[in-house]
Design a protein around this motif. Structure first.
Motif, PDB file in Angstrom:
ATOM      1  N   PRO A 100      42.042  13.807  -1.563  1.00  0.00           N
ATOM      2  CA  PRO A 100      42.750  15.068  -1.764  1.00  0.00           C
ATOM      3  C   PRO A 100      43.816  14.908  -2.851  1.00  0.00           C
ATOM      4  N   CYS A 101      43.764  15.791  -3.859  1.00  0.00           N
ATOM      5  CA  CYS A 101      44.725  15.732  -4.961  1.00  0.00           C
ATOM      6  C   CYS A 101      44.865  17.128  -5.561  1.00  0.00           C
ATOM      7  N   ASP A 102      46.077  17.593  -5.676  1.00  0.00           N
ATOM      8  CA  ASP A 102      46.356  18.905  -6.280  1.00  0.00           C
ATOM      9  C   ASP A 102      45.551  20.022  -5.614  1.00  0.00           C
ATOM     10  N   GLY A 103      45.407  19.924  -4.304  1.00  0.00           N
ATOM     11  CA  GLY A 103      44.782  20.997  -3.542  1.00  0.00           C
ATOM     12  C   GLY A 103      43.273  20.997  -3.497  1.00  0.00           C
ATOM     13  N   VAL A 104      42.632  19.952  -4.067  1.00  0.00           N
ATOM     14  CA  VAL A 104      41.171  19.855  -4.025  1.00  0.00           C
ATOM     15  C   VAL A 104      40.772  18.424  -3.681  1.00  0.00           C
ATOM     16  N   LEU A 105      39.514  18.261  -3.286  1.00  0.00           N
ATOM     17  CA  LEU A 105      38.947  16.935  -3.093  1.00  0.00           C
ATOM     18  C   LEU A 105      38.447  16.477  -4.458  1.00  0.00           C
ATOM     19  N   MET A 106      39.079  15.438  -5.002  1.00  0.00           N
ATOM     20  CA  MET A 106      38.846  15.023  -6.380  1.00  0.00           C
ATOM     21  C   MET A 106      38.236  13.635  -6.433  1.00  0.00           C
ATOM     22  N   GLY A 107      37.238  13.432  -7.283  1.00  0.00           N
ATOM     23  CA  GLY A 107      36.644  12.120  -7.471  1.00  0.00           C
ATOM     24  C   GLY A 107      37.685  11.097  -7.878  1.00  0.00           C
ATOM     25  N   ALA A 108      37.664   9.935  -7.229  1.00  0.00           N
ATOM     26  CA  ALA A 108      38.649   8.882  -7.502  1.00  0.00           C
ATOM     27  C   ALA A 108      38.175   8.031  -8.675  1.00  0.00           C
ATOM     28  N   ASP A 109      38.121   8.661  -9.837  1.00  0.00           N
ATOM     29  CA  ASP A 109      37.588   8.012 -11.028  1.00  0.00           C
ATOM     30  C   ASP A 109      38.474   8.360 -12.218  1.00  0.00           C
ATOM     31  N   SER A 110      37.900   8.435 -13.405  1.00  0.00           N
ATOM     32  CA  SER A 110      38.696   8.710 -14.600  1.00  0.00           C
ATOM     33  C   SER A 110      39.405  10.063 -14.508  1.00  0.00           C
ATOM     34  N   HIS A 111      38.829  10.997 -13.759  1.00  0.00           N
ATOM     35  CA  HIS A 111      39.454  12.305 -13.597  1.00  0.00           C
ATOM     36  C   HIS A 111      40.790  12.180 -12.871  1.00  0.00           C
ATOM     37  N   LEU A 112      40.852  11.329 -11.870  1.00  0.00           N
ATOM     38  CA  LEU A 112      42.106  11.107 -11.145  1.00  0.00           C
ATOM     39  C   LEU A 112      43.140  10.463 -12.060  1.00  0.00           C
ATOM     40  N   PHE A 113      42.714   9.481 -12.861  1.00  0.00           N
ATOM     41  CA  PHE A 113      43.652   8.827 -13.774  1.00  0.00           C
ATOM     42  C   PHE A 113      44.159   9.784 -14.851  1.00  0.00           C
ATOM     43  N   ALA A 114      43.401  10.841 -15.140  1.00  0.00           N
ATOM     44  CA  ALA A 114      43.862  11.844 -16.096  1.00  0.00           C
ATOM     45  C   ALA A 114      44.945  12.728 -15.493  1.00  0.00           C
ATOM     46  N   ARG A 115      45.000  12.802 -14.150  1.00  0.00           N
ATOM     47  CA  ARG A 115      45.977  13.654 -13.463  1.00  0.00           C
ATOM     48  C   ARG A 115      47.231  12.900 -13.036  1.00  0.00           C
ATOM     49  N   ARG A 116      47.111  11.594 -12.885  1.00  0.00           N
ATOM     50  CA  ARG A 116      48.222  10.783 -12.404  1.00  0.00           C
ATOM     51  C   ARG A 116      48.349   9.525 -13.254  1.00  0.00           C
ATOM     52  N   SER A 117      49.540   8.939 -13.268  1.00  0.00           N
ATOM     53  CA  SER A 117      49.682   7.645 -13.927  1.00  0.00           C
ATOM     54  C   SER A 117      48.799   6.637 -13.214  1.00  0.00           C
ATOM     55  N   ALA A 118      48.393   5.591 -13.913  1.00  0.00           N
ATOM     56  CA  ALA A 118      47.469   4.624 -13.321  1.00  0.00           C
ATOM     57  C   ALA A 118      48.029   4.003 -12.040  1.00  0.00           C
ATOM     58  N   PRO A 119      49.288   3.529 -12.027  1.00  0.00           N
ATOM     59  CA  PRO A 119      49.807   2.965 -10.770  1.00  0.00           C
ATOM     60  C   PRO A 119      49.864   3.991  -9.639  1.00  0.00           C
ATOM     61  N   GLU A 120      50.264   5.229  -9.962  1.00  0.00           N
ATOM     62  CA  GLU A 120      50.332   6.259  -8.924  1.00  0.00           C
ATOM     63  C   GLU A 120      48.949   6.573  -8.365  1.00  0.00           C
ATOM     64  N   ALA A 121      47.948   6.631  -9.246  1.00  0.00           N
ATOM     65  CA  ALA A 121      46.581   6.915  -8.796  1.00  0.00           C
ATOM     66  C   ALA A 121      46.094   5.842  -7.832  1.00  0.00           C
ATOM     67  N   MET A 122      46.338   4.581  -8.158  1.00  0.00           N
ATOM     68  CA  MET A 122      45.898   3.498  -7.273  1.00  0.00           C
ATOM     69  C   MET A 122      46.629   3.548  -5.937  1.00  0.00           C
ATOM     70  N   ARG A 123      47.923   3.853  -5.970  1.00  0.00           N
ATOM     71  CA  ARG A 123      48.683   3.899  -4.715  1.00  0.00           C
ATOM     72  C   ARG A 123      48.256   5.099  -3.862  1.00  0.00           C
ATOM     73  N   MET A 124      47.949   6.216  -4.499  1.00  0.00           N
ATOM     74  CA  MET A 124      47.412   7.361  -3.759  1.00  0.00           C
ATOM     75  C   MET A 124      46.108   6.975  -3.069  1.00  0.00           C
ATOM     76  N   TYR A 125      45.258   6.297  -3.811  1.00  0.00           N
ATOM     77  CA  TYR A 125      43.956   5.912  -3.270  1.00  0.00           C
ATOM     78  C   TYR A 125      44.118   4.952  -2.093  1.00  0.00           C
ATOM     79  N   LEU A 126      44.897   3.906  -2.262  1.00  0.00           N
ATOM     80  CA  LEU A 126      45.042   2.901  -1.204  1.00  0.00           C
ATOM     81  C   LEU A 126      45.734   3.497   0.022  1.00  0.00           C
ATOM     82  N   GLY A 127      46.638   4.459  -0.181  1.00  0.00           N
ATOM     83  CA  GLY A 127      47.246   5.150   0.948  1.00  0.00           C
ATOM     84  C   GLY A 127      46.225   5.980   1.714  1.00  0.00           C
ATOM     85  N   GLU A 128      45.330   6.674   0.978  1.00  0.00           N
ATOM     86  CA  GLU A 128      44.283   7.456   1.634  1.00  0.00           C
ATOM     87  C   GLU A 128      43.296   6.542   2.350  1.00  0.00           C
ATOM     88  N   LEU A 129      43.119   5.342   1.825  1.00  0.00           N
ATOM     89  CA  LEU A 129      42.209   4.386   2.459  1.00  0.00           C
ATOM     90  C   LEU A 129      42.697   4.022   3.863  1.00  0.00           C
TER      91      LEU A 129
END
Length: 274
Positions: A127-156
């Protein structure tokens, strides 16, 4: 002997083609000396069913356009055919369940009564910005690289604690495959706290960590974190989407897992254990 490959996709997964032949993957496994192969086809959802936690959250179109339904009956018929054709290879049935904490009711309903040998839990979208978003290059385009990884590991962590469907956690750090080149080399140590939180939750649940050889290989240190957080077993998975990748880089993965303290299990088909 190499360990079993517990994460293989065939023509029955939505992101493969007819060239991803289950029969040819069996032949590859036999050729390189694998004792067993598990066909863990993608089972993903983009719309909430009755009782799913994802209700009210739409899938990003870029993500949802990729997903196709999983033909369980056709797949199981293909498994039976390969078991007859290749009796010397142990062929295991299974699925890779995407986001099972968000689609728990739908996933349980789909698997009910089939008695599959291997069920992997995966996080391919968050879940990102109100939608279910692929955890790939699209996510890195929306968030800084460290933030994207921390979002992912938190959701894990939420996936692990929110689903009892799966036995093996697949590709622990999936977005690492898409780490932006301009950010420099990816460093596991930069996310040690987040990794350890996920590994601790997985260990508490008594489940198994996959060492995925399609992703950048985990370091010995990362697998040792799994040990130190109480993890008891490792599985090996090529995440192959075409036959020539079955069992790919398993010798390197075995060296890593062994250096971290894990050893072959009770028989050639078992997980590696501490």
């Amino acid at each position: 002997m190499l360990p079993a490959d517990n994460h293989v996709h065939s023509e029955w997964s939505y992101d493969t083609s007819a060239e991803a032949s289950m029969a040819r993957s069996c032949e590859q496994a036999i050729e390189i000396g694998l004792p067993a192969v598990a066909y863990t086809e993608h089972m993903e959802y983009i719309r909430a069913g009755e009782g799913d936690a994802i209700r009210g959250l739409a899938a990003d179109q870029r993500w949802s356009n990729r997903i196709r339904p999983f033909d369980v009956e056709g797949y199981l018929a293909a498994i039976d055919d390969c078991r007859q054709r290749y009796p010397d290879l142990r062929i295991l049935s299974g699925v890779e369940a995407g986001e099972p904490h968000l689609f728990a009711a739908s996933a349980h309903a789909a698997l009910g009564g089939h008695g599959l040998d291997r069920v992997l839990g995966s996080l391919h979208a968050i879940p990102c910005d109100g939608v279910l978003m692929g955890a790939d290059s699209h996510l890195f385009a929306r968030r800084s690289a460290p933030e994207a990884m921390r979002m992912y590991l938190g959701e894990l962590v939420r996936l692990i604690e929110g689903s009892d469907l799966f036995e093996i956690l697949a590709h622990l750090d999936f977005p690492r495959r898409y780490w932006p080149s301009g950010r420099g080399a990816y460093r596991e140590q930069d996310f040690e706290e987040e990794y350890r939180a996920a590994l601790r939750a997985l260990a508490r649940s008594g489940r198994v960590l996959e060492v995925n050889t399609k992703s950048p290989l985990a370091s010995v240190d990362l697998v040792r974190w799994w040990w130190s957080e109480g993890g008891t077993a490792c599985s090996f998975g090529s995440d192959a989407h075409w036959p020539t990748r079955v069992g790919d880089r398993f010798k390197q993965a075995v060296d890593i897992v062994e250096a971290a303290g894990f050893r072959p299990g009770r028989d050639p088909y078992d997980f590696w254990r501490r």
